[in-house]
Scaffold this motif. Structure first.
Motif, mmCIF file in Angstrom:
data_model
loop_
_atom_site.group_PDB
_atom_site.id
_atom_site.type_symbol
_atom_site.label_atom_id
_atom_site.label_comp_id
_atom_site.label_asym_id
_atom_site.label_seq_id
_atom_site.Cartn_x
_atom_site.Cartn_y
_atom_site.Cartn_z
ATOM 1 N N GLU A 41 0.822 -1.208 0.000
ATOM 2 C CA GLU A 41 0.000 0.000 0.000
ATOM 3 C C GLU A 41 0.855 1.257 0.000
ATOM 4 O O GLU A 41 0.508 2.268 -0.611
ATOM 5 C CB GLU A 41 -0.937 0.011 1.202
ATOM 6 C CG GLU A 41 -2.104 -0.933 1.054
ATOM 7 C CD GLU A 41 -3.048 -0.885 2.238
ATOM 8 O OE1 GLU A 41 -2.730 -0.237 3.263
ATOM 9 O OE2 GLU A 41 -4.118 -1.498 2.141
ATOM 10 N N ALA A 42 1.993 1.223 0.678
ATOM 11 C CA ALA A 42 2.868 2.387 0.796
ATOM 12 C C ALA A 42 3.501 2.769 -0.543
ATOM 13 O O ALA A 42 3.997 3.881 -0.694
ATOM 14 C CB ALA A 42 3.960 2.126 1.831
ATOM 15 N N ARG A 43 3.467 1.880 -1.504
ATOM 16 C CA ARG A 43 4.041 2.170 -2.819
ATOM 17 C C ARG A 43 3.224 3.199 -3.603
ATOM 18 O O ARG A 43 3.688 3.718 -4.606
ATOM 19 C CB ARG A 43 4.173 0.891 -3.635
ATOM 20 C CG ARG A 43 5.176 -0.076 -3.048
ATOM 21 C CD ARG A 43 5.301 -1.302 -3.893
ATOM 22 N NE ARG A 43 6.297 -2.204 -3.335
ATOM 23 C CZ ARG A 43 6.597 -3.374 -3.833
ATOM 24 N NH1 ARG A 43 5.983 -3.801 -4.917
ATOM 25 N NH2 ARG A 43 7.494 -4.133 -3.266
ATOM 26 N N GLY A 44 2.006 3.463 -3.146
ATOM 27 C CA GLY A 44 1.216 4.518 -3.753
ATOM 28 C C GLY A 44 0.402 4.123 -4.973
ATOM 29 O O GLY A 44 -0.184 4.973 -5.614
ATOM 30 N N HIS A 45 0.335 2.842 -5.293
ATOM 31 C CA HIS A 45 -0.498 2.420 -6.413
ATOM 32 C C HIS A 45 -1.968 2.476 -6.004
ATOM 33 O O HIS A 45 -2.293 2.504 -4.833
ATOM 34 C CB HIS A 45 -0.130 1.000 -6.852
ATOM 35 C CG HIS A 45 1.268 0.890 -7.358
ATOM 36 N ND1 HIS A 45 1.663 1.401 -8.565
ATOM 37 C CD2 HIS A 45 2.375 0.332 -6.806
ATOM 38 C CE1 HIS A 45 2.946 1.154 -8.736
ATOM 39 N NE2 HIS A 45 3.405 0.524 -7.685
ATOM 40 N N LYS A 46 -2.850 2.459 -6.980
ATOM 41 C CA LYS A 46 -4.276 2.563 -6.691
ATOM 42 C C LYS A 46 -4.906 1.230 -6.287
ATOM 43 O O LYS A 46 -6.075 1.178 -5.982
ATOM 44 C CB LYS A 46 -5.025 3.123 -7.900
ATOM 45 C CG LYS A 46 -4.668 4.560 -8.199
ATOM 46 C CD LYS A 46 -5.631 5.165 -9.172
ATOM 47 C CE LYS A 46 -5.223 4.879 -10.591
ATOM 48 N NZ LYS A 46 -6.061 5.560 -11.577
ATOM 49 N N GLN A 47 -4.142 0.157 -6.267
ATOM 50 C CA GLN A 47 -4.705 -1.129 -5.908
ATOM 51 C C GLN A 47 -5.061 -1.190 -4.424
ATOM 52 O O GLN A 47 -4.484 -0.491 -3.596
ATOM 53 C CB GLN A 47 -3.719 -2.270 -6.225
ATOM 54 C CG GLN A 47 -3.623 -2.618 -7.673
ATOM 55 C CD GLN A 47 -2.661 -1.707 -8.422
ATOM 56 O OE1 GLN A 47 -1.867 -0.999 -7.845
ATOM 57 N NE2 GLN A 47 -2.733 -1.729 -9.739
ATOM 58 N N LEU A 48 -5.997 -2.061 -4.128
ATOM 59 C CA LEU A 48 -6.437 -2.308 -2.752
ATOM 60 C C LEU A 48 -5.800 -3.597 -2.280
ATOM 61 O O LEU A 48 -5.790 -4.593 -3.016
ATOM 62 C CB LEU A 48 -7.955 -2.439 -2.736
ATOM 63 C CG LEU A 48 -8.606 -2.897 -1.438
ATOM 64 C CD1 LEU A 48 -8.448 -1.819 -0.376
ATOM 65 C CD2 LEU A 48 -10.075 -3.207 -1.661
ATOM 66 N N TYR A 49 -5.240 -3.607 -1.066
ATOM 67 C CA TYR A 49 -4.610 -4.795 -0.493
ATOM 68 C C TYR A 49 -5.298 -5.144 0.817
ATOM 69 O O TYR A 49 -5.669 -4.263 1.583
ATOM 70 C CB TYR A 49 -3.126 -4.551 -0.229
ATOM 71 C CG TYR A 49 -2.318 -4.336 -1.488
ATOM 72 C CD1 TYR A 49 -1.781 -5.408 -2.176
ATOM 73 C CD2 TYR A 49 -2.132 -3.058 -1.994
ATOM 74 C CE1 TYR A 49 -1.060 -5.216 -3.338
ATOM 75 C CE2 TYR A 49 -1.411 -2.855 -3.164
ATOM 76 C CZ TYR A 49 -0.888 -3.939 -3.820
ATOM 77 O OH TYR A 49 -0.177 -3.755 -4.980
#
Length: 54
Positions: A41-49
């Motif tokens: 999540e910290a990578r800033g992508h729009k995906q949900l984890y």
């Protein structure tokens, strides 16, 4: 019951912008799964984890 929880395995899931869900990795502990999900999540992508027990 704590022995069951201690041996419980966890999986990290990812959902992309189109709603597709993918298994990212299986982890031996909840803490390991939570850490991986937080790093992703910290990578800033729009995906949900999220994590879930196996």
């Amino acid at each position: 019951m704590q022995a069951e929880q201690a041996s419980q395995r966890w999986v990290v899931w990812r959902q992309d912008d189109n709603g597709n869900r993918y298994e990212v990795r299986r982890c031996d502990t909840r803490a390991e799964a939570e850490q991986l999900a937080a790093e992703m999540e910290a990578r800033g992508h729009k995906q949900l984890y999220w994590i879930a027990p196996l």
